[in-house]
Design an enzyme around this catalytic site. Sequence first.
Site, PDB file in Angstrom:
ATOM      1  N   LYS A 241       0.920  -1.400  -0.038  1.00 44.65           N
ATOM      2  CA  LYS A 241      -0.014   0.091   0.044  1.00 44.65           C
ATOM      3  C   LYS A 241       0.809   1.192   0.226  1.00 44.65           C
ATOM      4  O   LYS A 241       1.755   1.418   0.723  1.00 44.65           O
ATOM      5  CB  LYS A 241      -0.744  -0.001   1.109  1.00 44.65           C
ATOM      6  CG  LYS A 241      -1.980   0.873   1.229  1.00 44.65           C
ATOM      7  CD  LYS A 241      -2.963   0.957   2.458  1.00 44.65           C
ATOM      8  CE  LYS A 241      -4.207   1.911   2.432  1.00 44.65           C
ATOM      9  NZ  LYS A 241      -5.043   1.594   3.614  1.00 44.65           N
ATOM     10  N   GLU A 328     -18.859  -4.897  11.537  1.00 48.56           N
ATOM     11  CA  GLU A 328     -19.481  -4.076  12.371  1.00 48.56           C
ATOM     12  C   GLU A 328     -20.357  -4.809  13.076  1.00 48.56           C
ATOM     13  O   GLU A 328     -20.750  -4.692  14.375  1.00 48.56           O
ATOM     14  CB  GLU A 328     -20.248  -3.062  11.267  1.00 48.56           C
ATOM     15  CG  GLU A 328     -19.321  -2.014  10.918  1.00 48.56           C
ATOM     16  CD  GLU A 328     -18.791  -2.521   9.425  1.00 48.56           C
ATOM     17  OE1 GLU A 328     -18.208  -1.676   8.851  1.00 48.56           O
ATOM     18  OE2 GLU A 328     -19.006  -3.491   9.012  1.00 48.56           O
ATOM     19  N   ARG A 356     -24.850  -1.296   9.067  1.00 49.57           N
ATOM     20  CA  ARG A 356     -24.547  -2.766   8.887  1.00 49.57           C
ATOM     21  C   ARG A 356     -24.947  -3.642  10.160  1.00 49.57           C
ATOM     22  O   ARG A 356     -24.806  -5.015   9.703  1.00 49.57           O
ATOM     23  CB  ARG A 356     -23.133  -3.017   8.408  1.00 49.57           C
ATOM     24  CG  ARG A 356     -22.666  -1.771   7.389  1.00 49.57           C
ATOM     25  CD  ARG A 356     -21.210  -2.166   6.620  1.00 49.57           C
ATOM     26  NE  ARG A 356     -21.484  -3.042   5.664  1.00 49.57           N
ATOM     27  CZ  ARG A 356     -20.568  -3.467   5.185  1.00 49.57           C
ATOM     28  NH1 ARG A 356     -19.058  -3.293   5.778  1.00 49.57           N
ATOM     29  NH2 ARG A 356     -20.336  -4.510   4.330  1.00 49.57           N
TER      30      ARG A 356
END
Length: 586
Positions: A241, A328, A356
Site C-alpha cells: 500500500k 460491524e 450494517r
Amino acid sequence: MTERLLPRIQSPQDVRALPESELPRLCEELREDIVSVCGRVGGHLGASLGAVELIVALHRVFHTPEDALVFDVGHQTYAHKLLTGRRERMDSLRQAGGIAPFLDPRESPYDALAAGHASTAVSAGLGMLQGRRLRGLPGHVVAVVGDGSLTGGLTFEGLNNTGGTHLPLVVLLNDNQMSISANVGAIPALLRTPETRGFFEGLGFAYLGPVDGHDLGALLRVLGEARASSRPVVVHALTQKGRGFPPAEEDLRTRGHAMGPYEWRDGKLVRSRGGHRTFSEAFASELDTLMARDARVVVVTPAMLEGSALVALQRRYPERVFDVGIAEQHAVTFCAGLAATGLRPVCAIYSTFLQRAYDQIIHDVCLPGLPVLFAVDRAGLVGADGATHQGAYDVASLRPVPGLTLLAPVTGEDLPGMIATALALDGPSLIRFPRGTLPESLPESLGASQERVTGARWVKRAPRARLTFITLGPFALSAWEAAAEEPDWSVLDARVVSPLDEAAVLEAAACGLLVVAEEGTTRGGLGGAVLELLAARRVSARVTLLGLPDTFVPHGDARVQRAELGLDAAGFRRAALALLAEERAS
C-alpha cells in the site's frame, strides 16, 4: 523526451493493444497521475498506489466491460478510473458534480457495481456470475478483495456460498496487510503462512499464489490461468500500500490511506491540516478522562481507530480499546458480551457503518437492555465521500427501538454531561455527532456544563413566542443565528430524541408555528417524533420539517450542500418567514 502513454489510453482496449514491454512505463505514469490528482483534491491515495499493477494486469487479461470487475469498497480504483476514459476529469474527483469517490455504474460501464462499504465484492460477484449463467450471458466475473475485507463476515458468507456452487468466480486477493491501518485478527496472519493454500482449498477454491502483486509478468500469467479456470479460484497477490510515493510508504500506520491535499516544498511534503478540534477528538478526550476514573469503561471500534481519533487512547489503554477489524456486526455483539459481564462498552462507529449492524443493535443489545453506548460519528453530511457514507438514517432507524436513549450534542461542551448521562443508564444509549470541527461562537445558554442531560433545553426563549425552531445537534446554532434579530422567535435544542422531552416540545408548539430541523432524513426522525406527539395530544400547529432530502445525497462540499438544501441559518430563516406568510394568508 519520450511521449507519455497515458494520454493515449481511452479505454482498456488501448491497454490490451500496447506491447507488453510498455506496461511498466504505463504503471509509472498511472502512479504519477494518482499522486498529482490526490495532491490537488485529496483522496484515497495509498490503496490506489498499491493496486496499479493489479489493475493494469486485470484490464490486460480480462475484456471489460463484458468481463466484470467487482471492486470491494473502491479505495483502490483510481488507476481503473484513469484507464476507463475518466483521466481528463480526474481533477474533479470527490468534488460536487465530479468523478465519484468510489465506483458508480452510472458514471461508467466499466464500474460493475456501486459500493462504498467493505466485504461486499465476493457476494455481489457471485450474484453477477450466477445471473449471467441464468440469462445465458457471456463474460467472466472478478471480485477484487483487499485482505482487510477478510476481517468482515460478509466476505466469508460469500466465499462459503461460492465454494458450494462451483461457479468459476475469480477472487483476486489484494494482500497488503492493511485496511485503513494494520489489520487485526487471525486471518491476516494466516495469509502470510503456507497454510493459506489449504484454507482456500478447503472452501472449494483453486489457489494461485502467492504472487508478487507488482510483477506484471507474474500477474499476467496467473490471471490468465485464473481466467481459464472452470471452478472458483483465488489469486493471492502480495502488494505494498502506498507503493511508489515515499511519504506514503513511510507512513507506517496507514500507508497514506487518505492523504492530501498536499504539495512539495523544498523537497518536503507539506500537507494541509486543520487547526481546530473535531467532535471526534473531543469525544475521545472525554473518554480518556472517564476511563482514568472508571475501569469498567472500554472502547470497541470496527477498524476506525484513526477516523474516530482513538489511536492515542489505544496506546494509553491497550487492553481496554479493541479494534475488531471491518466487522460491524461483530463489534456490536462483542459489546453486548462485554456489557453482560458488567463492563460499560462504548462502540465508536460511523453512522453509515452502524447501518450494517442493525439487527445486532436490536436483538443483541436493546432486546436484553444491555448498557452499550454507541458513539455515532459522521452523523449527517460527510462531504467528499458521498452517498455511501452520508449519515442520514441513524435517528430515523433507531428512534423506534424500545429502551434506546438517543442524544445529540450541539457543542464540545455538551459531551462530558452527555457521555456521563449515557454511561449512568442501565440500558443502551447512542450519542450522534457530526464530522467536522467544534463550533466556536456560542450563545450563553450553551455554556460548559457537567450536568446530566434530562431533556431538551432552550437556546432562546421568547417571552411571547410567535414561532419556534426545534433542532437537533449543531443545527441549534444555525437556528439561533436565524432567530437572533427576531424578539418573538424561540429556539429549542431537543438534545434527546428518544425519549422525547414531551413537555418542552408541547410548550414550543403552543405558539402554533414550528420549524423542526435535523441533519438526517425527515422520514421518521426528530420531525416525525414531534408530529407523532402533536397528533397523539391533539395539538394543532403548523409545522415545517427541514432535513436531508428523500434521495441519496451525492459527494460535494458539505457546507455548500447545507446551503443548497436550506440547512443553514439563511435557509432556516427563509423557512420561518414562509411559514409566517402562510399563516397570514390563511
